[in-house]
Write a protein that holds these residues in place. Structure first.
Motif, mmCIF file in Angstrom:
data_model
loop_
_atom_site.group_PDB
_atom_site.id
_atom_site.type_symbol
_atom_site.label_atom_id
_atom_site.label_comp_id
_atom_site.label_asym_id
_atom_site.label_seq_id
_atom_site.Cartn_x
_atom_site.Cartn_y
_atom_site.Cartn_z
ATOM 1 N N VAL A 59 0.826 -1.132 0.219
ATOM 2 C CA VAL A 59 -0.031 -0.013 0.179
ATOM 3 C C VAL A 59 0.838 0.955 0.073
ATOM 4 N N SER A 60 1.822 0.978 0.645
ATOM 5 C CA SER A 60 2.824 2.404 0.507
ATOM 6 C C SER A 60 3.457 2.658 -0.693
ATOM 7 N N LEU A 61 3.665 1.444 -1.389
ATOM 8 C CA LEU A 61 4.231 1.842 -3.037
ATOM 9 C C LEU A 61 3.314 2.394 -3.820
ATOM 10 N N GLU A 62 1.819 2.342 -3.677
ATOM 11 C CA GLU A 62 1.110 3.094 -4.369
ATOM 12 C C GLU A 62 0.884 4.742 -3.922
ATOM 13 N N GLN A 63 1.683 4.927 -3.102
ATOM 14 C CA GLN A 63 1.993 6.438 -2.502
ATOM 15 C C GLN A 63 3.493 6.954 -2.909
ATOM 16 N N ILE A 88 9.867 0.919 -1.149
ATOM 17 C CA ILE A 88 10.559 -0.524 -1.396
ATOM 18 C C ILE A 88 11.898 -0.733 -0.185
ATOM 19 N N LEU A 89 12.169 0.494 0.132
ATOM 20 C CA LEU A 89 13.487 0.581 1.234
ATOM 21 C C LEU A 89 13.014 0.072 2.628
ATOM 22 N N VAL A 141 -1.659 5.343 6.394
ATOM 23 C CA VAL A 141 -1.948 4.384 5.330
ATOM 24 C C VAL A 141 -1.609 2.897 5.797
ATOM 25 N N CYS A 142 -0.587 2.550 6.522
ATOM 26 C CA CYS A 142 -0.097 1.237 6.836
ATOM 27 C C CYS A 142 -1.046 0.662 7.964
#
Length: 175
Positions: A103-107, A112-113, A138-139
């Motif tokens: 879900v964080s990658l959508e932001q 990825i880190l 978000v998380c």
């Protein structure tokens, strides 16, 4: 139920920086939870030993059923929250980290880190979160539907959520 909120930050622990992440976690919990709970807040410097000691204290002495950790999950040299968690966790729950990164990658592409994760120690569920307050929402919004049932399974106590904020899933309950 006691809920531990652990902020991992060198600067915040020295009072040089206002902790924004711990209060962001607490705001989420106040919105999402409908039953009584007590926050047990700690701020510690980055590093494996300080985080490990705080986690053991929150789990074993304070008897928190849920511990939410913010900070120290990146690739920087002093980011050792995942290593400290590995030292104290009895059972890994990798799906939490996988979903939070998704879900964080959508932001943001740098998600990825992040090395977020979760696991249990006795009757405590620990979840590590990013340090940015907006990423915390978000998380937590993504993984929290599974948190109450996990707490049921490990004997931590019962949490009820406001379905308008977080619709908790328990098998056998109406969806």
């Amino acid at each position: 139920m006691k809920i531990g909120i652990l902020t991992v930050s060198d600067r915040a622990s020295r009072g040089e920086y206002e902790d924004l992440s711990g209060p962001a976690i607490e705001r989420f919990l106040h919105r999402a939870l409908t039953n009584q709970w007590e926050a047990v807040q700690r701020i510690v410097p980055d590093g494996r030993a300080s985080v490990r000691e705080a986690l053991v204290r929150l789990c074993d002495e304070d008897k928190a059923g849920l511990v939410l950790i913010t900070g120290g999950t990146g690739p920087a040299p002093r980011d050792e929250t995942p290593e400290a968690m590995d030292d104290v966790i009895e059972k890994q729950l990798p799906g939490f980290g996988e979903l939070m990164r998704k879900v964080s990658l959508e932001q943001v592409p740098t998600a990825i880190l992040s090395r977020q994760g979760a696991g249990t120690r006795g009757s405590t569920l620990m979840i590590s979160l990013p340090g940015k307050p907006s990423a915390i929402d978000v998380c937590l919004g993504a993984v929290f539907p599974a948190v109450p049932y996990c707490l049921d399974l490990i004997g931590a106590g019962r949490l009820e959520t406001d379905p308008a904020i977080v619709k908790a899933f328990r098998p056998g309950s109406p969806r």
